[in-house]
Enzyme design. Structure first.
Site, mmCIF file in Angstrom:
data_model
loop_
_atom_site.group_PDB
_atom_site.id
_atom_site.type_symbol
_atom_site.label_atom_id
_atom_site.label_comp_id
_atom_site.label_asym_id
_atom_site.label_seq_id
_atom_site.Cartn_x
_atom_site.Cartn_y
_atom_site.Cartn_z
ATOM 1 N N GLY A 1 -36.787 -14.838 56.923
ATOM 2 C CA GLY A 1 -35.966 -15.766 56.142
ATOM 3 C C GLY A 1 -34.811 -15.081 55.433
ATOM 4 C CB CYS A 2 -34.678 -12.073 53.321
ATOM 5 S SG CYS A 2 -35.794 -12.714 52.046
ATOM 6 C CB THR A 3 -33.128 -11.131 58.461
ATOM 7 O OG1 THR A 3 -33.879 -10.007 57.981
ATOM 8 C CG2 THR A 3 -32.147 -10.682 59.521
ATOM 9 C CB ALA B 1 -28.668 -11.254 54.677
#
Length: 150
Positions: free
Chosen positions: A44-46, A49
């Protein structure tokens, strides 16, 4: 106390992904998006970003700066930024002082650091706050808030 709409961008210092110091006072007279995310290299964070990366020029065209913040180390941020060609600043918040300063809640019964995006106008006033673990929609909401503020 959590940051609310209308509050001023708090004064803070942190370390950037390259190990240099960052001060919030260094950003003058431009909109700023500060997004807090749980962890480098997670799916999710990738996604989040890379979505900010893909829309970064749109933010720049509006005169805005994007800054990502998580509890990861400087070296993790450096690797994350290089691997995904992220053009914006990543701040290391290993002691969670920034999360506390902004009032970012935890998610999933307090097990995961929360995902919150704050948008400040060119005068440093909070104009939009979005709290959702759904990673992709933060970008469009932040961009829309800056466009409406123009």
């Amino acid at each position: 106390m959590a940051i609310q709409i209308g509050d001023k961008l708090p004064s803070f210092k942190a370390t950037k992904q390259d190990g240099t110091a960052f001060e919030s006072a260094s950003i003058h007279e431009k909109p700023i998006v500060i997004y807090f995310y749980p962890k480098d290299f997670t799916p999710g964070c990738t996604t989040q970003a890379c979505s900010f990366r893909d829309a970064y020029q749109d933010f720049q065209d509006l005169g805005a700066e994007v800054i990502g913040v998580s509890g990861d180390s400087v070296s993790s941020h450096q690797n994350f930024r290089q691997k995904h060609n992220l053009p914006f600043i990543l701040l290391s918040d290993t002691d969670r002082k920034l999360r506390k300063l902004f009032g970012v809640p935890t998610a999933l019964f307090g097990l995961v650091p929360g995902r919150v995006t704050y948008v400040f106008d060119a005068h440093g006033k909070a104009i939009y706050i979005f709290d959702s673990m759904s990673a992709k929609i933060h970008i469009a909401k932040a961009l829309d808030a800056i466009q409406k503020a123009k």
